[in-house]
Design a protein around this motif. Structure first.
Motif, mmCIF file in Angstrom:
data_model
loop_
_atom_site.group_PDB
_atom_site.id
_atom_site.type_symbol
_atom_site.label_atom_id
_atom_site.label_comp_id
_atom_site.label_asym_id
_atom_site.label_seq_id
_atom_site.Cartn_x
_atom_site.Cartn_y
_atom_site.Cartn_z
ATOM 1 N N ALA A 143 4.972 -14.007 1.231
ATOM 2 C CA ALA A 143 5.998 -13.492 2.135
ATOM 3 C C ALA A 143 5.482 -12.326 2.977
ATOM 4 O O ALA A 143 5.796 -12.232 4.167
ATOM 5 C CB ALA A 143 7.228 -13.083 1.342
ATOM 6 N N SER A 158 13.742 -13.665 3.654
ATOM 7 C CA SER A 158 14.228 -14.349 2.448
ATOM 8 C C SER A 158 15.316 -15.359 2.791
ATOM 9 O O SER A 158 15.354 -16.453 2.223
ATOM 10 C CB SER A 158 14.766 -13.338 1.434
ATOM 11 O OG SER A 158 13.724 -12.563 0.930
ATOM 12 N N LYS A 173 14.821 -19.239 2.088
ATOM 13 C CA LYS A 173 15.808 -19.906 1.233
ATOM 14 C C LYS A 173 16.300 -21.198 1.883
ATOM 15 O O LYS A 173 16.399 -22.236 1.223
ATOM 16 C CB LYS A 173 16.985 -18.968 0.951
ATOM 17 C CG LYS A 173 18.021 -19.568 0.034
ATOM 18 C CD LYS A 173 19.148 -18.581 -0.246
ATOM 19 C CE LYS A 173 20.193 -19.197 -1.154
ATOM 20 N NZ LYS A 173 21.307 -18.259 -1.407
#
Length: 114
Positions: free
Chosen positions: A32, A47, A51
């Motif tokens: 990330a 995130s 997701k």
């Protein structure tokens, strides 16, 4: 792949930032922090995008200690591409040629009639 599975992936791809993330992952797995360097948004926003991509099945996560490494699920990507081609190309396997209640009553779509 069901229509629902296909639509979930298409929805995940509806955001240009997610498409860019996939383009980056096409070079190989990334964590990330490395992905985040290419964007002007926060880690929670990343995130959120990750997701959506993982829930669609298009991206997988592999934990290594405290780090998450993201990569494209090649099987899912391949299925998505095959279905895209099938849905957008006229073939003899047209969905309207499958037996339905309307066809049982002698009705057929205009494209496939004849």
């Amino acid at each position: 792949m069901t229509y629902e599975d296909y639509a979930k992936i298409a929805k995940a791809l509806s955001d240009p930032k997610r498409v860019k993330i996939l383009d980056m992952l096409s070079c190989g797995a990334m964590c990330a922090c490395d992905i985040l360097e290419h964007f002007d948004f926060t880690q929670p926003t990343l995130s959120h995008h990750i997701k959506a991509l993982t829930q669609s099945g298009l991206v997988t996560v592999e934990k290594e200690g405290t780090w998450n490494h993201y990569s494209i699920d090649q099987d899912t990507a391949s299925q998505f591409l095959q279905h895209t081609q099938h849905y957008l190309t006229h073939t003899e396997e047209c969905v309207c040629k499958e037996p339905t209640e309307k066809q049982a009553n002698g009705k057929q779509c205009r494209t496939c009639a004849g």
